[in-house]
Design a protein around this motif. Sequence first.
Motif, short mmCIF file in Angstrom:
data_model
loop_
_atom_site.label_atom_id
_atom_site.label_comp_id
_atom_site.label_asym_id
_atom_site.label_seq_id
_atom_site.Cartn_x
_atom_site.Cartn_y
_atom_site.Cartn_z
N LEU A 58 0.66 -0.82 -0.02
CA LEU A 58 0.24 0.42 0.48
C LEU A 58 0.73 0.81 0.50
CD1 LEU A 58 -2.34 1.15 -0.09
CD2 LEU A 58 -3.01 0.98 2.58
N ALA A 59 1.85 1.48 0.73
CA ALA A 59 2.53 2.19 0.98
C ALA A 59 3.30 2.42 0.09
CB ALA A 59 4.04 1.77 1.97
N ILE A 60 3.64 1.78 -0.78
CA ILE A 60 4.53 2.14 -2.29
C ILE A 60 4.07 1.81 -3.41
CG2 ILE A 60 6.25 0.48 -4.52
CD1 ILE A 60 6.65 -1.42 -1.95
N ALA A 61 2.42 1.41 -3.78
CA ALA A 61 1.37 2.05 -4.43
C ALA A 61 1.30 3.11 -3.92
CB ALA A 61 0.39 0.64 -4.94
N ALA A 62 1.15 3.79 -2.94
CA ALA A 62 0.67 4.66 -2.74
C ALA A 62 1.60 5.94 -3.12
CB ALA A 62 0.47 5.30 -1.26
N ALA A 63 3.08 5.58 -3.01
CA ALA A 63 4.08 6.38 -3.67
C ALA A 63 4.10 7.04 -5.32
CB ALA A 63 5.67 6.13 -2.41
N LEU A 64 3.88 6.42 -5.55
CA LEU A 64 3.49 6.04 -7.24
C LEU A 64 2.78 6.13 -8.08
CD1 LEU A 64 6.36 2.58 -7.58
CD2 LEU A 64 7.00 5.06 -7.12
N LYS A 65 3.08 6.57 -9.02
CA LYS A 65 1.56 6.64 -10.30
C LYS A 65 0.81 5.44 -10.34
CE LYS A 65 3.11 10.53 -12.28
NZ LYS A 65 4.00 11.56 -13.62
N LEU A 76 -0.05 -0.05 -13.78
CA LEU A 76 -0.15 -1.93 -13.91
C LEU A 76 1.87 -2.23 -13.04
CD1 LEU A 76 -1.21 -4.90 -14.47
CD2 LEU A 76 -0.50 -4.66 -16.76
N PHE A 77 2.46 -1.26 -13.85
CA PHE A 77 4.09 -2.11 -13.67
C PHE A 77 4.15 -1.10 -12.12
CE2 PHE A 77 8.09 -0.21 -13.09
CZ PHE A 77 9.46 -0.63 -13.61
N ASN A 78 3.59 -0.09 -11.58
CA ASN A 78 3.58 -0.12 -10.21
C ASN A 78 2.98 -1.04 -9.33
OD1 ASN A 78 5.43 2.08 -11.20
ND2 ASN A 78 4.09 3.61 -11.24
N ILE A 79 2.12 -1.59 -9.49
CA ILE A 79 1.30 -2.24 -9.28
C ILE A 79 1.92 -3.78 -8.95
CG2 ILE A 79 -1.08 -3.74 -8.43
CD1 ILE A 79 -1.37 -0.36 -8.00
N VAL A 80 2.56 -4.05 -9.69
CA VAL A 80 3.67 -5.36 -10.02
C VAL A 80 4.25 -4.86 -8.66
CG1 VAL A 80 5.00 -6.47 -10.89
CG2 VAL A 80 2.36 -6.39 -12.01
N LEU A 81 5.00 -3.92 -9.47
CA LEU A 81 5.97 -3.02 -8.08
C LEU A 81 6.24 -3.80 -7.20
CD1 LEU A 81 9.14 -2.51 -8.47
CD2 LEU A 81 8.50 -0.46 -8.16
N SER A 132 -5.50 -6.74 -5.76
CA SER A 132 -7.91 -6.41 -5.66
C SER A 132 -7.97 -5.73 -5.05
CB SER A 132 -8.00 -7.90 -5.61
OG SER A 132 -7.82 -8.39 -6.93
N SER A 133 -7.07 -6.04 -3.31
CA SER A 133 -6.71 -4.73 -2.60
C SER A 133 -6.19 -3.20 -2.76
CB SER A 133 -6.88 -5.18 -1.28
OG SER A 133 -7.00 -6.33 -0.67
N LEU A 134 -5.32 -3.34 -3.86
CA LEU A 134 -4.76 -1.70 -3.69
C LEU A 134 -5.60 -1.79 -4.87
CD1 LEU A 134 -1.21 -2.73 -4.81
CD2 LEU A 134 -2.38 -1.52 -2.22
N SER A 135 -6.66 -1.87 -5.87
CA SER A 135 -7.21 -1.45 -7.12
C SER A 135 -8.96 -0.53 -6.40
CB SER A 135 -7.49 -2.40 -8.01
OG SER A 135 -6.22 -2.96 -8.51
N PHE A 136 -8.65 -2.02 -5.11
CA PHE A 136 -10.17 -1.31 -3.94
C PHE A 136 -10.11 -0.14 -3.91
CE2 PHE A 136 -12.64 -2.11 -0.36
CZ PHE A 136 -13.99 -2.05 -1.31
N LEU A 137 -8.61 0.20 -3.63
CA LEU A 137 -8.55 1.04 -2.39
C LEU A 137 -8.31 2.37 -3.79
CD1 LEU A 137 -6.68 -0.27 0.19
CD2 LEU A 137 -8.99 0.88 0.65
N GLY A 138 -8.44 2.46 -4.83
CA GLY A 138 -8.16 3.39 -5.35
C GLY A 138 -6.64 3.36 -6.14
N LEU A 139 -5.57 2.41 -5.73
CA LEU A 139 -4.66 3.00 -5.98
C LEU A 139 -3.81 1.90 -7.51
CD1 LEU A 139 -2.67 2.95 -2.75
CD2 LEU A 139 -3.29 4.74 -3.85
N GLU A 167 -10.69 2.11 -18.65
CA GLU A 167 -11.96 1.05 -19.06
C GLU A 167 -12.13 0.19 -18.99
OE1 GLU A 167 -14.07 2.11 -22.99
OE2 GLU A 167 -12.57 1.65 -23.45
N ILE A 168 -11.14 -1.04 -19.01
CA ILE A 168 -12.04 -2.24 -18.27
C ILE A 168 -11.57 -2.39 -16.96
CG2 ILE A 168 -12.08 -4.31 -18.99
CD1 ILE A 168 -12.02 -4.04 -21.84
N PRO A 169 -12.44 -2.09 -16.37
CA PRO A 169 -11.80 -2.54 -14.48
C PRO A 169 -11.23 -4.37 -14.22
CG PRO A 169 -14.19 -2.23 -14.85
CD PRO A 169 -13.81 -2.36 -15.93
N ASP A 170 -10.12 -4.19 -13.94
CA ASP A 170 -9.94 -5.37 -12.56
C ASP A 170 -11.07 -5.88 -11.66
OD1 ASP A 170 -8.87 -3.75 -11.24
OD2 ASP A 170 -6.95 -4.02 -10.79
#
Length: 280
Positions: free
Chosen positions: A130-137, A140-145, A214-221, A226-229
């Motif tokens: 969550l902290a890493i995803a919030a610090a990055l834009k 898809l790459f940042n979520i994987v990271l 999925s949790s990160l996507s649920f939180l808006g990160l 156009e096609i949501p996960d």
Amino acid sequence: MRSAAAVKHFIVSKLLVYGSILFLVFIVACALFPGWIAPYSPTVMMPAQILQPPSAAHLFGTDFLGRDVFSVVVHGSRDSLFIGAASVIAGGIIGGTIGVLAGYVEGFFDVVVMRLVEIIMTIPGILLALAIAAALKPSLFNIVLAVAVSAVPGYARVLRGQILSIKRRSFITAARSIGTSRLQIFVRHVLPNSWSPLLVMATIGMGTSILVGSSLSFLGLGIIKEIPDWGSLLSQGRGYLTVAWWMSTFPGIIITMLVLSVNLLGDHLRDYLDPKNSRI
């Protein structure tokens, strides 16, 4: 009585494993060939069909835009599976390399690296991601990271322990006694015997990675597309739980079934690769 119970347990476990494999094959097919499985386009809006409950025409109902939820779930499986697979591969390679080097080199390098790994492990994985995803834009790459980094310490500790165990076995001692170099021992004997726990952990970690993504996507990160996960679908449907429960329920069921299937397959793989267990 014991033999009958053992046979029953064996049959049930096999059915669960085969069912898990079939479900995973179906999800992979959805990710690879969504147009063949989804009955509608995930971007087509049908104003006359807004918030329709599950029916023969719309298996999972429709959402607030009139889109077929089943079709959106099928098309959204691609990003969800990619996040899980890519993060497991990246986390396994990075964490496995760190663990292998720490276990084989030992000494000062092992102490420093593993103390850093233990410090990172004090942070819950989901919180670190969550902290890493919030610090990055959001991408898809940042979520994987973010998901991969949160999994690295676990892989590092498991591989380090496996390497240390292998180094103390008799066949390694025998190889040293005949003058085999450390590099040859590492490549020919240590590495080939250390992949089993990594494979099992990666299989089980696939479900965890999909859940974290999925949790990160649920939180808006997550990814804004156009096609949501699946995580974004859960987030979109939470505001309609009282009037359209199916918008969040079915994506949630799919995530739960996928994580459960992967975990069951990982448990079976662990038992299969364990030399202490006899195979029927």
